[in-house]
Structures are given as structure tokens and as C-alpha cells.
Design a protein around this motif. Structure first.
Motif, short mmCIF file in Angstrom:
data_model
loop_
_atom_site.label_atom_id
_atom_site.label_comp_id
_atom_site.label_asym_id
_atom_site.label_seq_id
_atom_site.Cartn_x
_atom_site.Cartn_y
_atom_site.Cartn_z
N CYS A 19 -8.72 -38.58 -19.45
CA CYS A 19 -8.74 -39.93 -19.87
C CYS A 19 -8.70 -39.95 -21.31
CB CYS A 19 -9.44 -40.75 -18.68
SG CYS A 19 -9.38 -42.61 -19.37
N ARG A 21 -9.69 -42.89 -22.64
CA ARG A 21 -10.61 -43.93 -22.96
C ARG A 21 -11.99 -42.97 -23.32
NH1 ARG A 21 -14.21 -47.52 -23.52
NH2 ARG A 21 -14.12 -49.32 -22.24
N CYS A 24 -15.02 -41.62 -21.21
CA CYS A 24 -14.58 -41.38 -19.82
C CYS A 24 -14.15 -39.84 -19.81
CB CYS A 24 -13.43 -42.19 -19.70
SG CYS A 24 -12.59 -41.94 -17.95
N CYS A 51 -7.13 -42.56 -16.71
CA CYS A 51 -7.61 -42.40 -15.29
C CYS A 51 -7.02 -43.77 -14.50
CB CYS A 51 -8.99 -42.29 -15.25
SG CYS A 51 -10.12 -43.86 -15.52
N HIS A 54 -8.89 -46.96 -15.98
CA HIS A 54 -8.72 -47.34 -17.37
C HIS A 54 -7.28 -47.74 -17.77
CE1 HIS A 54 -12.94 -45.41 -18.01
NE2 HIS A 54 -12.99 -46.67 -18.14
#
Ligand SMILES: [Zn+2]
Length: 89
Positions: A19, A21, A24, A51, A54
């Protein structure tokens, strides 16, 4: 870094993407293809990986700025249906 994903003719699976993010570490389930029309040409596309958790957040971030966005599922193999889980995780 450039996300190079050459087609591997074989069964060797490449390293699983994570991910995008910050903070993450979960494996990505979605691929967000977007661009900023103000600085990116029509043929320039940025890719974020997200993911399950997110994907909404990253998509909202982009759509709030009116960036063109296309969300695709990462899983290419058909038959992987891990949905329908009871309870939160
Ligand atoms: Zn995530």
C-alpha cells in the motif's frame, strides 16, 4: 522510483506490492491510476497502490482535487474471492 512491472512469462510471482499509504505495510489490493492535469500531460499517469482499508482514503484525496482517477483491482488471477467475511478485521 519507477514502478516497472514487466510481464513475467512463467509462474514466478514478483514481489508483492505494498500500500502506498504512509506507514501502511499491508499488501495492496487496488491500483489507483491518476494524474494532475496541471502538471501531468495526458499520457502521464501516476500510480498509487492501496490496500482494502486505504483505497477509499486515497481515492477521496485524489477526487477531492478533481484529478482524473481510475481504480483497478490488483488481483489479476480469477478465482480469488476472499470477500464475505463476517465481522470487522
Ligand atoms: Zn493501506
Amino acid at each position: 522510483m519507477e514502478p516497472s512491472t514487466p510481464m513475467e512469462p512463467g509462474g514466478a510471482a514478483p514481489a508483492r506490492s505494498l500500500c502506498s499509504r504512509a506507514g501502511c505495510r499491508r499488501p495492496a489490493d487496488y491500483r489507483l491510476e491518476w494524474r494532475n492535469p496541471r502538471i501531468h500531460g495526458a499520457d502521464r499517469t501516476k500510480v498509487w497502490l492501496a490496500c482494502e482499508e486505504h483505497q477509499d482514503e486515497l481515492a477521496a484525496f485524489l477526487t477531492a482535487r478533481a484529478f482524473p482517477l481510475v481504480v483497478r483491482p490488483l488481483a489479476g488471477d480469477s478465482g480469488s474471492d476472499a470477500a464475505s467475511r463476517s465481522g470487522g478485521g
